[in-house]
Design an enzyme around this catalytic site. Structure first.
Site, PDB file in Angstrom:
ATOM      1  N   TRP A 110       0.827  -1.221   0.000  1.00 47.48           N
ATOM      2  CA  TRP A 110       0.000   0.000   0.000  1.00 47.48           C
ATOM      3  C   TRP A 110       0.851   1.256   0.000  1.00 47.48           C
ATOM      4  O   TRP A 110       0.514   2.240  -0.659  1.00 47.48           O
ATOM      5  CB  TRP A 110      -0.976  -0.022   1.182  1.00 47.48           C
ATOM      6  CG  TRP A 110      -1.873  -1.220   1.089  1.00 47.48           C
ATOM      7  CD1 TRP A 110      -1.888  -2.296   1.920  1.00 47.48           C
ATOM      8  CD2 TRP A 110      -2.827  -1.505   0.059  1.00 47.48           C
ATOM      9  NE1 TRP A 110      -2.804  -3.219   1.478  1.00 47.48           N
ATOM     10  CE2 TRP A 110      -3.386  -2.766   0.343  1.00 47.48           C
ATOM     11  CE3 TRP A 110      -3.266  -0.819  -1.082  1.00 47.48           C
ATOM     12  CZ2 TRP A 110      -4.368  -3.359  -0.464  1.00 47.48           C
ATOM     13  CZ3 TRP A 110      -4.237  -1.403  -1.884  1.00 47.48           C
ATOM     14  CH2 TRP A 110      -4.772  -2.651  -1.579  1.00 47.48           C
ATOM     15  N   ASP A 114      -1.613   6.600   6.569  1.00 50.68           N
ATOM     16  CA  ASP A 114      -2.630   5.637   6.153  1.00 50.68           C
ATOM     17  C   ASP A 114      -2.865   4.697   7.336  1.00 50.68           C
ATOM     18  O   ASP A 114      -2.007   3.867   7.653  1.00 50.68           O
ATOM     19  CB  ASP A 114      -2.126   4.873   4.919  1.00 50.68           C
ATOM     20  CG  ASP A 114      -3.112   3.807   4.447  1.00 50.68           C
ATOM     21  OD1 ASP A 114      -4.141   3.591   5.122  1.00 50.68           O
ATOM     22  OD2 ASP A 114      -2.836   3.192   3.398  1.00 50.68           O
ATOM     23  N   LYS A 136     -12.205  -2.043   7.274  1.00 55.18           N
ATOM     24  CA  LYS A 136     -11.429  -2.967   8.102  1.00 55.18           C
ATOM     25  C   LYS A 136     -11.819  -2.841   9.571  1.00 55.18           C
ATOM     26  O   LYS A 136     -12.252  -3.812  10.175  1.00 55.18           O
ATOM     27  CB  LYS A 136      -9.940  -2.743   7.909  1.00 55.18           C
ATOM     28  CG  LYS A 136      -9.516  -3.198   6.511  1.00 55.18           C
ATOM     29  CD  LYS A 136      -8.236  -2.623   6.059  1.00 55.18           C
ATOM     30  CE  LYS A 136      -8.118  -2.648   4.560  1.00 55.18           C
ATOM     31  NZ  LYS A 136      -8.339  -3.964   3.953  1.00 55.18           N
TER      32      LYS A 136
HETATM   33  C1  LIG Z   1      -3.236  -0.137   4.563  1.00 50.62           C
HETATM   34  C2  LIG Z   1      -4.152  -0.042   3.378  1.00 50.62           C
HETATM   35  N1  LIG Z   1      -4.152   1.080   2.635  1.00 50.62           N
HETATM   36  C3  LIG Z   1      -4.939   1.214   1.569  1.00 50.62           C
HETATM   37  C4  LIG Z   1      -5.776   0.206   1.161  1.00 50.62           C
HETATM   38  C5  LIG Z   1      -6.643   0.399  -0.051  1.00 50.62           C
HETATM   39  O1  LIG Z   1      -7.925   0.672   0.391  1.00 50.62           O
HETATM   40  P1  LIG Z   1      -9.161   0.888  -0.580  1.00 50.62           P
HETATM   41  O2  LIG Z   1      -9.541  -0.465  -1.075  1.00 50.62           O
HETATM   42  O3  LIG Z   1     -10.201   1.499   0.331  1.00 50.62           O
HETATM   43  O4  LIG Z   1      -8.762   1.810  -1.672  1.00 50.62           O
HETATM   44  C6  LIG Z   1      -5.825  -0.987   1.891  1.00 50.62           C
HETATM   45  C7  LIG Z   1      -6.718  -2.074   1.479  1.00 50.62           C
HETATM   46  O5  LIG Z   1      -6.641  -3.191   1.892  1.00 50.62           O
HETATM   47  C8  LIG Z   1      -4.978  -1.105   3.025  1.00 50.62           C
HETATM   48  O6  LIG Z   1      -4.973  -2.232   3.754  1.00 50.62           O
END
Ligand SMILES: Cc1ncc(COP(=O)(O)O)c(C=O)c1O
Length: 356
Positions: free
Chosen positions: A101, A168, A192
Site C-alpha cells: 500500500w 494511512d 477494516k
Molecule cells: C493499509 C491499506 N491502505 C490502503 C488500502 C486500499 O484501500 P481501498 O480499497 O479502500 O482503496 C488498503 C486495502 O486493503 C490497506 O490495507
C-alpha cells in the site's frame, strides 16, 4: 452458526452493529422508511453525520483545528488526493515504504511532486518496519502506512521527527490511542476496523490546506468537503451510519485505550501459539508484529491445505494469507472477540497433536 471471521477486509463488525443496521435498513427509528431511502439533507441523516464526526473527535481526542471527513473513492484515492492538495514544486513529501500500500501511495504521490523514499523494507519482503533513517530537512510531510495489512507489520514506535505525518491508518484506525498532534492528516478506508466498504475517513489539520499553487478539482479539494460537512455531493449514508454505530460500540467498550488492551491480549494469545507450536512460524519481525493482521506460515507447506480444512471445520473464515506471502493471515480487528482467537489457537494445537 457462530463464525469466526478473520478476514482482512471487508472485515468483522460487532454483531450488535449489524443487527441495528438491519433494523434501520428495514425501518429507521420507526419512521416507516428505510435508512437507504432518506434524504441526506434531512435531519435524521444530518444528525447521523454529525454524530459520526463528534464520536471520532471524542474517541481520538482531536484538538481544535482538525476536521473529520467521510469521503468516497477508498483509501486508494487518498494516495493521490493528499499529494494533490498538499504538494507542489515548493513542497516535498518523504515516504517510508513498508509494503504494497505504501508503494502504491508513492507511485501516486510522485505524479504531483517530489517525494523522497527515505526507507524501505522491501529487501526482506516487508517483514519489518525500517528504523533509524534520515529525513531530509526540507521535507514538509512524511507519508506513513502505520499498519501493513498484507505483511502483518505495525509501527509500534512512531518515527522520531518533527516533520508532520500523513498516515494511512486503514487497517488500524481506532485500535489504539495516537498522539494526533504529530499527524497532519490521517486517512482510513472504513472496511477494516470501522464499517463496510464505501466511505473513507479523512482527519485533516485545517491550516495545512490552501498553501499550494494548484487549481484542484472541486470534488478532490478537501476544503470543499470541510465547507459542506462531507455532503457537497450525496454521501454514502449507509456506510457512514454503520461507522457511527461502530464508534458508539467502541465508546461503550471503553474507547480506544480499551481496544488497545483487547487487541494486545488477542495478539499475545495468537503469537504465543505461533511461537510455541512446532508446525507454525511467524512471518513478521517480532518487535514489529501487527496487532491487527497476524501473518504466519507452516514449516512444511504440504500441511497447508489440511490445516485450512481443520480451521474451516471449526468455523474459522478468512484465514488465507495474501498471495504475496502465502500461508495464513488472521486479522484480529477490534470487533473480533478473544474467544474466536481461542478457537483458532485450539485448532492449531489439535493440528499439531495430530501431525507433529
Ligand atoms: C493499509 C491499506 N491502505 C490502503 C488500502 C486500499 O484501500 P481501498 O480499497 O479502500 O482503496 C488498503 C486495502 O486493503 C490497506 O490495507
Amino acid at each position: 452458526m457462530k463464525m469466526h471471521n478473520f478476514s482482512a477486509g471487508p472485515a468483522i463488525l460487532p454483531a450488535e452493529v449489524i443487527q441495528q443496521t438491519a433494523q434501520s435498513i428495514a425501518n429507521y427509528n420507526d419512521s416507516g422508511l428505510s435508512l437507504m431511502e432518506m434524504s441526506h439533507r434531512g435531519p435524521d441523516i444530518v444528525g447521523i453525520m454529525k454524530n459520526a464526526v463528534s464520536l471520532t473527535k471524542e474517541l481520538l481526542g482531536l484538538p481544535d483545528g482538525y476536521e473529520v471527513l467521510f469521503l468516497t473513492g477508498g483509501a486508494s484515492t487518498q494516495f493521490f488526493m493528499t499529494a494533490m492538495n498538499l504538494l507542489d514544486a515548493n513542497k516535498k513529501f518523504a515516504l517510508v515504504d513498508t509494503g504494497t500500500w505504501s508503494s502504491k501511495a508513492y507511485k501516486e504521490i510522485t505524479k504531483f511532486g517530489p517525494c523522497d523514499l527515505v526507507a524501505s523494507s522491501k529487501d526482506k519482503n516487508y517483514s519489518y518496519i525500517p528504523k533509524g533513517y534520515d529525513i531530509p530537512s526540507d521535507t514538509n510531510y512524511l507519508h506513513l502506512t502505520s499498519n501493513n495489512t498484507i505483511y502483518g507489520t505495525q509501527m509500534h514506535e512512531w518515527p522520531d521527527t518533527k516533520v508532520p505525518y500523513i498516515t494511512d491508518m486503514s487497517s488500524e484506525i481506532f485500535s489504539r490511542p495516537i498522539d494526533i498532534s504529530r499527524h497532519a492528516l490521517i486517512y482510513a478506508g472504513a472496511q477494516k476496523n470501522m464499517g463496510p466498504a464505501g466511505t473513507t475517513m479523512v482527519i485533516v489539520k485545517k491550516d495545512i490546506l490552501g498553501q499550494i499553487e494548484r487549481d484542484i478539482p472541486t470534488m478532490l479539494d478537501y476544503r470543499t468537503h470541510i465547507a459542506k460537512e462531507s455532503s457537497f455531493n450525496t454521501p454514502p449514508v449507509l456506510p457512514i451510519y454503520v461507522c457511527m454505530l461502530t464508534l458508539e460500540w467502541v465508546k461503550k467498550m471503553g474507547g480506544v485505550a480499551a481496544m488497545q488492551k483487547r487487541n494486545a491480549e488477542k495478539a499475545a494469545l495468537l503469537y504465543g501459539e505461533i511461537d510455541r507450536n512446532s508446525l507454525f512460524k511467524g512471518v513478521a519481525n517480532i518487535e514489529d508484529r501487527s496487532h491487527m493482521n497476524v501473518t504466519f506460515v507452516m514449516h512444511d507447506e504440504a500441511h497447508n491445505d489440511a490445516f485450512m480444512k481443520l480451521a474451516t471445520a471449526r468455523n474459522c473464515s478468512g484465514l488465507k494469507g495474501h498471495r504475496s506471502i502465502g500461508g495464513f493471515r488472521a486479522s484480529t480487528y477490534n470487533a473480533l472477540d478473544i474467544a474466536s482467537v481461542q478457537v483458532l489457537v485450539d485448532a492449531m494445537k489439535d493440528f499439531e497433536n495430530q501431525n507433529a
